[in-house]
Write an enzyme that holds these catalytic residues in place. Sequence first.
Site, PDB file in Angstrom:
ATOM      1  N   GLY A 111       0.783  -1.234   0.000  1.00 31.67           N
ATOM      2  CA  GLY A 111       0.000   0.000   0.000  1.00 31.67           C
ATOM      3  C   GLY A 111       0.812   1.278   0.000  1.00 31.67           C
ATOM      4  CB  CYS A 153     -11.568   0.249 -32.854  1.00 32.88           C
ATOM      5  SG  CYS A 153     -10.461   0.176 -34.250  1.00 32.88           S
TER       6      CYS A 153
END
Length: 447
Positions: free
Chosen positions: A240, A351
Site C-alpha cells: 500500500g 477502436c
Amino acid sequence: MRNENTQQIVKNLLSRVQCLEDDTSLRHIIHRVVASGPHDEPIHVLDVDTVVYRYTEWIRQMPRVKLYYAIKSNDADAIVETIALLGGGFDCASQAELERVLNLGVPPASIIYAQPSKSVPSLQLSRARGIRTVFDNEFELEKIAQHHPDAELLLRYRYDSTNSKVNLGTKFGCDVGEEARQLLDRARELSLNVVGWCFNVGSMSYDAEVFYGAIRAGRAITDYAASIGFQFRVLDIGGGFVGNKDDNIARYAYHINRALNEFFPDESLEVFAEPGRYLCAAGVTNVARVQGKRYFRSGPKIESVGYYLNDGIYGTFYSTKYRGLESKVLVWKSPSECGPERSSKLFGPTCDGNDWFMANVQLPELDIGDTLVFESEGAYSSVHSCRFNGFPLPKVLAYLRSSTGELLKQVSNLHADSSLINALLLNSEHLKLIGNKLEVLSFEREQ
Ligand SMILES: *Cc1c(COP(=O)(O)O)cnc(C)c1O
C-alpha cells in the site's frame, strides 16, 4: 538462495540490461530512446538503479521489516531478478507466480502465498514446497485442512486506509473482533497451524499513520491466539506504500517502527511487508508517441485537441483510467517549438471508444510524431496490458549504471546471506549518490 542460483540470476540480469556510465542521467537515456525511434511499441524505460536504491532505503528506514515484493505490480524479469538477488522475498497470489519465483531458486521460506482464496492445485504445490499462506474465512480453512494441513498460516484481517486509491477490504480480510476470534477457534478445531497475521490497508495509501492502528489491532488478535494456544511469531503488514519519486518511505517507517516498538518489541519476531508499487513505480518511465490528432470544434472554434497515441488503457494506462493513478504528462519538446496551449485529450490506439486516459489537460499543441513522457509508471501498468486489436505490448528497455552492476555482482557472491547483503547496500556510496540524483524529469535539449 544457493550461490549457483544467484550466479545464474546475475548473469541473466546483466544480459538483459544495458550498462551505462555512472553519471548517465535519465534524461539522457530518454533522449537516446527517442533518437533510436520511432518505436511502434510504447517504451518502458526501466532504471534498475532506482529499484536497488528504493530497496536499500527501505532496509535503512525499517531494519526490522523484510521486503516481500508483490510480484503482481510489475513482473518484468529485470525487476524480479534484481529483488531476488538482493535477498528479497516475494508475495505471490497465483500458481504461476509461485512457480516463477520458485524456478529462480527463491527459498520457499521467503515466499508468502498471500491469496486468501486458493485453487486446489496451487494448494498442492504449496504443500509440496512448504509455502506459507493466508486465510480469512472458514471455507478456506476447511480447504486448507484437506489439501495443505501442515501449512504455516496467517490470518488476514481487515484494516482499511481512509485515504487509499484501491480498497482491498471489500474483498478480503475478516473483521478484527468476533470474526477473527471465531476463525482462530475453527483453525484450532481443525488442528491447523496458525503462526501469525497479515493485513492490507489498500493500494496507494497516502495515509501512513494507518499502519500504526493496523499493527495495534494485531496485538489483540495475537493475545487472543495465545489464549487458545497459538504462539504467533509472524507479522505481515502488507503493501500500500506510495511509489512516486517525490514521496518517501520515511513517513511510513515512522509509524511502523513506532507501532512495532510499542506493541511487538520482541526483536525475534519475523516481520515482513509486501510492497509492490513502492519498489517498481518510480523505476519505469513511459515513452509514448503521438500518431494522430484531431480538433474538436464548436462551430468554427477549436474547443480542444485529441491525440491518438501508440499507448492507452490496453497498454500502460489502465490504472490511470480506472485506479485513480494520477499520471503526469511531460511534452518532450521545447516550449518554443510547440503551438499555443489547448485543452487536450489523450486516446489510446484501439477502436474502443473508451480507450482514453486523460481529458481536459492543458498542453501546448503537439504535432504527429511528437513524444510524450510519463514518469513513475512502473506499477500496475504493463501487467494489465493485452494485445487487444493487435497493438504491441509495451517494450521494456532496462538500464543499469556500471557501479550498480558491480554491486550486484558482489551481492551474488555473498551466499545469499541477507545481513552481509544489507550491509553492503547500506554502505554503498554509489547508492547514496543515486538518491541525490532522483530528480523529477524535465525536458532539456542535449548539448
Ligand atoms: C496488491 C497487493 C500488495 C501490493 O500492493 P501495493 O499497493 O502495490 O504495495 C500486497 N499485498 C497484497 C495481499 C496485495 O493484494
